[in-house]
Design a protein around this motif. Structure first.
Motif, mmCIF file in Angstrom:
data_model
loop_
_atom_site.group_PDB
_atom_site.id
_atom_site.type_symbol
_atom_site.label_atom_id
_atom_site.label_comp_id
_atom_site.label_asym_id
_atom_site.label_seq_id
_atom_site.Cartn_x
_atom_site.Cartn_y
_atom_site.Cartn_z
ATOM 1 N N UNK A 25 0.834 -1.206 0.000
ATOM 2 C CA UNK A 25 0.000 0.000 0.000
ATOM 3 C C UNK A 25 0.867 1.255 0.000
ATOM 4 N N UNK A 26 1.900 1.258 0.832
ATOM 5 C CA UNK A 26 2.790 2.419 0.901
ATOM 6 C C UNK A 26 3.544 2.611 -0.409
ATOM 7 N N UNK A 27 3.919 1.504 -1.041
ATOM 8 C CA UNK A 27 4.626 1.602 -2.325
ATOM 9 C C UNK A 27 3.710 2.128 -3.425
ATOM 10 N N UNK A 28 2.439 1.736 -3.393
ATOM 11 C CA UNK A 28 1.501 2.105 -4.449
ATOM 12 C C UNK A 28 0.906 3.499 -4.256
ATOM 13 N N UNK A 29 0.717 3.907 -2.999
ATOM 14 C CA UNK A 29 -0.015 5.156 -2.731
ATOM 15 C C UNK A 29 0.808 6.227 -2.039
ATOM 16 N N UNK A 30 1.934 5.849 -1.433
ATOM 17 C CA UNK A 30 2.735 6.818 -0.698
ATOM 18 C C UNK A 30 2.353 6.941 0.754
ATOM 19 N N UNK A 31 1.334 6.221 1.196
ATOM 20 C CA UNK A 31 0.948 6.244 2.609
ATOM 21 C C UNK A 31 0.265 4.928 2.959
ATOM 22 N N UNK A 32 0.055 4.736 4.247
ATOM 23 C CA UNK A 32 -0.619 3.521 4.699
ATOM 24 C C UNK A 32 -1.654 3.842 5.742
ATOM 25 N N UNK A 33 -2.212 2.836 6.336
ATOM 26 C CA UNK A 33 -3.222 3.032 7.369
ATOM 27 C C UNK A 33 -4.231 1.906 7.337
ATOM 28 N N UNK A 34 -5.167 1.961 8.253
ATOM 29 C CA UNK A 34 -6.214 0.954 8.331
ATOM 30 C C UNK A 34 -7.569 1.643 8.345
ATOM 31 N N UNK A 35 -8.617 1.046 7.817
ATOM 32 C CA UNK A 35 -8.646 -0.291 7.208
ATOM 33 C C UNK A 35 -7.810 -0.337 5.936
ATOM 34 N N UNK A 36 -7.086 -1.420 5.768
ATOM 35 C CA UNK A 36 -6.217 -1.591 4.610
ATOM 36 C C UNK A 36 -6.994 -2.350 3.530
ATOM 37 N N UNK A 37 -7.096 -1.747 2.368
ATOM 38 C CA UNK A 37 -7.837 -2.338 1.253
ATOM 39 C C UNK A 37 -6.859 -2.715 0.154
ATOM 40 N N UNK A 38 -6.792 -4.001 -0.166
ATOM 41 C CA UNK A 38 -5.879 -4.501 -1.192
ATOM 42 C C UNK A 38 -6.663 -5.319 -2.209
ATOM 43 N N UNK A 39 -6.399 -5.092 -3.495
ATOM 44 C CA UNK A 39 -6.941 -5.957 -4.547
ATOM 45 C C UNK A 39 -5.745 -6.591 -5.244
ATOM 46 N N UNK A 40 -5.781 -7.911 -5.385
ATOM 47 C CA UNK A 40 -4.618 -8.641 -5.907
ATOM 48 C C UNK A 40 -5.049 -9.702 -6.915
ATOM 49 N N UNK A 41 -4.060 -10.227 -7.620
ATOM 50 C CA UNK A 41 -4.308 -11.308 -8.571
ATOM 51 C C UNK A 41 -4.553 -12.607 -7.803
ATOM 52 N N UNK A 42 -5.021 -13.651 -8.484
ATOM 53 C CA UNK A 42 -5.235 -14.928 -7.783
ATOM 54 C C UNK A 42 -3.980 -15.499 -7.134
ATOM 55 N N UNK A 43 -2.791 -15.126 -7.648
ATOM 56 C CA UNK A 43 -1.562 -15.614 -7.011
ATOM 57 C C UNK A 43 -1.011 -14.615 -5.988
ATOM 58 N N UNK A 44 -1.905 -13.778 -5.476
ATOM 59 C CA UNK A 44 -1.639 -12.911 -4.314
ATOM 60 C C UNK A 44 -0.686 -11.755 -4.605
ATOM 61 N N UNK A 45 -0.595 -11.323 -5.856
ATOM 62 C CA UNK A 45 0.229 -10.174 -6.204
ATOM 63 C C UNK A 45 -0.651 -8.916 -6.251
ATOM 64 N N UNK A 46 -0.389 -7.920 -5.394
ATOM 65 C CA UNK A 46 -1.260 -6.741 -5.319
ATOM 66 C C UNK A 46 -1.069 -5.790 -6.497
ATOM 67 N N UNK A 47 -2.175 -5.205 -6.959
ATOM 68 C CA UNK A 47 -2.075 -4.180 -8.005
ATOM 69 C C UNK A 47 -2.914 -2.943 -7.680
ATOM 70 N N UNK A 48 -3.699 -2.995 -6.603
ATOM 71 C CA UNK A 48 -4.471 -1.821 -6.173
ATOM 72 C C UNK A 48 -4.486 -1.801 -4.654
ATOM 73 N N UNK A 49 -4.335 -0.596 -4.081
ATOM 74 C CA UNK A 49 -4.308 -0.493 -2.619
ATOM 75 C C UNK A 49 -4.884 0.853 -2.182
ATOM 76 N N UNK A 50 -5.349 0.880 -0.963
ATOM 77 C CA UNK A 50 -5.843 2.114 -0.351
ATOM 78 C C UNK A 50 -6.225 1.821 1.081
ATOM 79 N N UNK A 51 -6.786 2.805 1.737
ATOM 80 C CA UNK A 51 -7.210 2.606 3.123
ATOM 81 C C UNK A 51 -8.736 2.622 3.174
ATOM 82 N N UNK A 52 -9.309 3.677 3.702
ATOM 83 C CA UNK A 52 -10.777 3.748 3.770
ATOM 84 C C UNK A 52 -11.366 4.237 2.453
ATOM 85 N N UNK A 53 -12.428 3.580 2.010
ATOM 86 C CA UNK A 53 -13.226 4.060 0.889
ATOM 87 C C UNK A 53 -14.693 4.055 1.313
ATOM 88 N N UNK A 54 -15.423 5.136 1.070
ATOM 89 C CA UNK A 54 -16.863 5.114 1.347
ATOM 90 C C UNK A 54 -17.563 4.151 0.397
#
Length: 358
Positions: free
Chosen positions: A40-69
Motif C-alpha cells: 500500500x505504501x509503495x503504491x499510494x505513498x501512505x498507509x493506514x487501516x482499514x487496509x484495502x488490497x486488490x490482488x491477482x489470484x496468485x496474491x500479487x497486489x495491483x491496487x491499494x488504499x485505506x478507507x473508501x466510502x
C-alpha cells in the motif's frame, strides 16, 4: 467499512460475483499485514487501516488504499465504483494488470527481502538528514499544513523528525512546518472540538472532514508531538491541546483497571460521523439563540452545513479571542453533556500490552 460496505447487500453482491473476499485480522497476522501494508505504501505513498488490497489470484497486489466510502463522496472514489472499474480492467486488460502486479512485487522484494540492505549503512550521515528535510519541504502543504495529498494523515513521526532537525540545525522552516501542521489539524474537523481527541485522518486537504474513527495510538503520538512543540516554542496553546487529548483518553479510552482501549468506531446507528455532527438549530436549542448564534460563528456552523447537510465544528476560518475562551468552554460543556445522550460509536475495548491481546 465493515458496516458501511461489507455488510451491505449491494456491495456484497458485487464482491461475491467478481471477487474472492478475504478479511485479515492484523493483530492475529501482523506478518501478512506487514507485507500488504508495504504494498500500500509503495503504491499510494501512505498507509493506514482499514487496509484495502486488490490482488491477482496468485496474491500479487495491483491496487491499494485505506478507507473508501460505499459510494463516491467528498471527492473520494466509492468502493462500488472501484470494484466495478477493477472488474472491467481484469476482464479487458488482465495481461497488463498481471504485468503491473509483478512489477509491484519486484519493487517490494528489492526493498525488503535483502536483509543486509539496512545493515550496509555504517552510519547515518548528514546527507541523509538533508535529503529527508528536502523531501518534507517538497511534500509540505504550506497553506493547510501536512504532507502530500488526500487523504491526509497526521504522521506525527514526521513532526518528531522535523523538531529534532530544527533543534540540531536551527533551520526555522522545519519548525514552521511543524507548527503550521499542528495548528491546522487542531482547527480542522479532524479534531473533536466538543469532546477532544483526533480522528484517524482527513478526507480533504483542509483537515475538515475526517474519517471519524478515533485510534488510541494516533492520540498518544499526537500528544507527544504537541508537547514537544510546546517545549520548542513555549507556546501554551500546544500544551493545552495535549491536556485535552489526555482528558479524552482518560475519560473515554481507559478501562476501570487502568488499561487503554484501542479505538472508537467512526459510525453509530449505521451512519459515519452521526455522533459528532450538528445542525445549527440543535446548537441553538441547547445554548439558546444568542449564545448559539455566537458559538456557531466561531465554529463555522451554518444552516447549509459542511457535511451532508449538517456540520462538523471547526475553527478553520476563525480564532477564539482570549476574552471569549470562558464563553466557548461553557458552551462546549453544555454541548458535550447533550451529545452524551446520543448513541455512542462502538468502542474497541481490546487492551494491547507488549503485543498481547487481552
Amino acid at each position: 467499512m465493515e458496516r458501511e460496505s461489507f455488510e451491505d447487500e449491494e456491495v456484497s453482491e458485487i464482491l461475491n460475483k467478481n471477487f474472492v473476499s478475504i478479511k485479515v485480522d492484523r493483530e492475529e497476522r501482523p506478518d501478512i499485514d506487514n507485507i500488504y501494508m508495504t504494498a500500500c505504501q509503495a503504491l499510494t505513498g501512505h498507509g493506514g487501516w482499514p487496509l484495502t488490497i486488490i490482488m491477482t489470484p496468485d496474491k500479487k497486489p495491483f491496487f491499494a488504499g485505506t478507507y473508501f466510502p460505499k459510494k463516491d463522496r467528498m471527492g473520494m472514489p466509492g468502493l462500488i465504483s472501484i470494484l466495478k472499474s477493477v472488474h472491467d480492467s481484469w476482464v479487458n486488460e488482465k495481461d497488463s494488470l498481471n504485468k503491473y502486479s509483478s512489477q509491484v512485487v519486484s519493487v517490494i522484494s528489492e526493498s525488503t527481502d535483502n536483509e543486509d540492505y539496512f545493515n550496509s549503512i555504517d552510519e547515518i550521515t548528514e546527507d541523509i538528514f538533508e535529503d529527508a528535510f528536502s523531501q518534507f519541504k517538497y511534500d509540505f502543504d504550506n497553506i493547510y499544513g501536512g504532507f502530500g495529498g488526500t487523504p491526509k494523515f497526521p504522521t506525527p513521526h514526521n513532526l518528531y523528525f522535523l523538531l529534532r532537525y530544527w533543534h540540531k540545525t536551527k533551520e526555522e522552516y522545519a519548525l514552521t512546518m511543524v507548527e503550521k501542521t499542528l495548528d491546522s489539524m487542531y482547527k480542522g474537523g479532524i479534531y473533536d472540538h466538543i469532546g477532544f481527541g483526533f480522528s484517524r485522518y482527513s478526507t480533504d486537504r483542509e483537515w475538515l472532514v475526517p474519517h471519524f474513527e478515533k485510534m488510541l495510538y494516533d492520540n498518544a503520538l499526537l500528544a507527544i508531538a504537541y508537547l514537544e512543540t510546546y517545549q520548542a516554542t513555549k507556546s501554551k496553546k500546544y500544551s493545552d491541546i495535549a491536556k485535552e487529548i489526555f482528558a479524552y483518553v482518560l475519560r473515554d479510552m481507559t478501562s476501570p483497571e487502568g488499561g487503554f482501549y484501542s479505538a472508537e468506531d467512526a459510525d453509530s446507528e449505521g451512519e459515519e460521523g452521526k455522533f459528532y455532527i450538528w445542525s445549527a438549530d440543535e446548537i441553538k436549542e441547547v445554548l439558546g439563540d444568542t449564545d448559539g448564534e455566537k458559538f456557531c460563528k466561531y465554529f463555522n456552523i451554518t444552516e447549509e452545513g459542511n457535511f451532508e447537510g449538517l456540520n462538523i465544528p471547526n475553527l478553520i476560518n476563525s480564532t477564539i479571542h482570549g476574552e471569549d475562551k470562558d464563553f466557548v468552554e461553557l458552551c462546549r460543556k453544555k454541548l458535550f453533556d447533550h451529545r452524551e445522550k446520543r448513541v455512542h460509536p462502538h468502542k474497541d475495548d481490546k487492551i494491547l500490552t507488549a503485543g498481547t491481546v487481552l
